[in-house]
Design a protein around this motif. Structure first.
Motif, PDB file in Angstrom:
ATOM      1  N   LEU A  74       0.836  -1.203   0.000  1.00 35.94           N
ATOM      2  CA  LEU A  74       0.000   0.000   0.000  1.00 35.94           C
ATOM      3  C   LEU A  74       0.869   1.251   0.000  1.00 35.94           C
ATOM      4  O   LEU A  74       0.605   2.200  -0.751  1.00 35.94           O
ATOM      5  CB  LEU A  74      -0.925  -0.002   1.219  1.00 35.94           C
ATOM      6  CG  LEU A  74      -1.826   1.229   1.388  1.00 35.94           C
ATOM      7  CD1 LEU A  74      -2.769   1.360   0.198  1.00 35.94           C
ATOM      8  CD2 LEU A  74      -2.619   1.142   2.697  1.00 35.94           C
ATOM      9  N   THR A 133       2.609   1.545  -3.455  1.00 32.44           N
ATOM     10  CA  THR A 133       1.656   1.991  -4.474  1.00 32.44           C
ATOM     11  C   THR A 133       1.322   3.468  -4.298  1.00 32.44           C
ATOM     12  O   THR A 133       1.181   4.207  -5.279  1.00 32.44           O
ATOM     13  CB  THR A 133       0.371   1.153  -4.412  1.00 32.44           C
ATOM     14  OG1 THR A 133       0.704  -0.235  -4.573  1.00 32.44           O
ATOM     15  CG2 THR A 133      -0.604   1.558  -5.504  1.00 32.44           C
ATOM     16  N   SER A 134       1.197   3.909  -3.056  1.00 34.44           N
ATOM     17  CA  SER A 134       0.902   5.319  -2.781  1.00 34.44           C
ATOM     18  C   SER A 134       2.032   6.213  -3.266  1.00 34.44           C
ATOM     19  O   SER A 134       1.789   7.289  -3.836  1.00 34.44           O
ATOM     20  CB  SER A 134       0.680   5.526  -1.276  1.00 34.44           C
ATOM     21  OG  SER A 134      -0.420   4.770  -0.815  1.00 34.44           O
ATOM     22  N   VAL A 177       1.530   9.147  -6.035  1.00 39.51           N
ATOM     23  CA  VAL A 177       1.883  10.538  -5.734  1.00 39.51           C
ATOM     24  C   VAL A 177       2.890  11.065  -6.759  1.00 39.51           C
ATOM     25  O   VAL A 177       2.770  12.200  -7.245  1.00 39.51           O
ATOM     26  CB  VAL A 177       2.461  10.654  -4.308  1.00 39.51           C
ATOM     27  CG1 VAL A 177       3.084  12.032  -4.086  1.00 39.51           C
ATOM     28  CG2 VAL A 177       1.361  10.425  -3.276  1.00 39.51           C
TER      29      VAL A 177
END
Length: 267
Positions: free
Chosen positions: A132, A135-136, A140
């Motif tokens: 997570l 992926t963030s 961004v």
């Protein structure tokens, strides 16, 4: 990335390397990173871009540490190198438009966040949290690049080149994810296929090896993309002093793109 995510037989080529093709294919990361460093040093010494290419080499070495041994520590090195490489690319994108003080603050913030996630992941091995966060970071970085393209690049030639780099980087990376997903989903069938086909042709069906090659190209394209941005967009300290121009050298899709500084003049 765990052992269960890879369709591969252990020690079938040599007893010294657990996953032979997955280990050998890591050379793509090392080669692309080395070429990137050499290309960047032709026109300057942008330490952020050089570090980005160096992190690509680190991804290759970290992946070798895992696939050659299938040890927990090797897996952590593999995943941590991916995290640090992504963070370096994002730092390169976000520091295009901020001054020296802002860069120092951002570098401290990013370093603390990445180090904390790495330690937590190593100690607790929370795979879902790691993915997570990773992926963030990618999302961004993607948003920042879209914003820079839409607000800071006015030269149509540069804009076209950057869009090409972004497109091929996206296609390469997503293709790698797709191949790896198919390799995981049809693991048993692929193992049977390799047994029937035999080696060395069976090597071509090693999906995770193709993941290394395709994502290596994808990351390389994006590091060059960030380099192009940084050369075309003046930083706050440069905006009142000089204007730089850069051009993308990319004769064909079968060659590696690179960026060259074409002029540097006072306003």
């Amino acid at each position: 990335m765990g052992r269960k995510d890879i369709s591969d037989e252990d020690c079938y080529a040599t007893t010294y390397v657990v996953q032979f093709i997955n280990t050998v294919s890591c050379a793509a990361y090392v080669y692309l990173g080395a070429r990137g460093i050499a290309n960047t040093r032709r026109h300057g010494k942008d330490s952020v871009i050089i570090l980005g290419h160096a992190m690509l080499i680190a991804v290759g070495l970290g992946s070798v540490a895992y696939h050659a041994t299938i040890k927990y520590t090797g897996q952590m090195l593999d995943e941590a190198s991916m995290l640090y490489a992504t963070a370096t690319i994002i730092y390169g994108a976000f520091t295009v438009t901020i001054g020296e003080a802002g860069r120092r603050k951002l570098s401290i913030l990013v370093s603390i966040a990445i180090f904390a996630v790495s330690v937590i992941h190593y100690c607790l091995s929370i795979e879902r949290m790691f993915r997570l966060f990773f992926t963030s970071l990618v999302f961004v970085g993607f948003l920042q690049c879209v914003w820079l393209l839409s607000t800071r690049i006015s030269d149509p030639v540069a804009l076209k080149g950057m869009k090409q780099l972004a497109f091929y980087g996206f296609v390469s990376y997503v293709s790698g994810i797709f191949v790896w997903s198919m390799d995981t989903a049809y693991c048993a069938e692929l193992l049977q296929f390799r047994d029937k086909l035999g080696m060395p042709l069976g090597f071509l069906s090693e999906g995770h090896g193709w993941w290394h090659i395709l994502t290596g190209f994808g990351v390389y394209y994006y590091v060059v993309f960030i380099e192009y941005l940084r050369l075309c967009i003046p930083t706050p300290s440069e905006s009142n002093q000089k204007k730089r121009g850069a051009t993308l050298i990319w004769p064909s899709i079968f060659s590696l793109p690179r960026v060259e500084l074409i002029h540097e003049k006072s306003k």
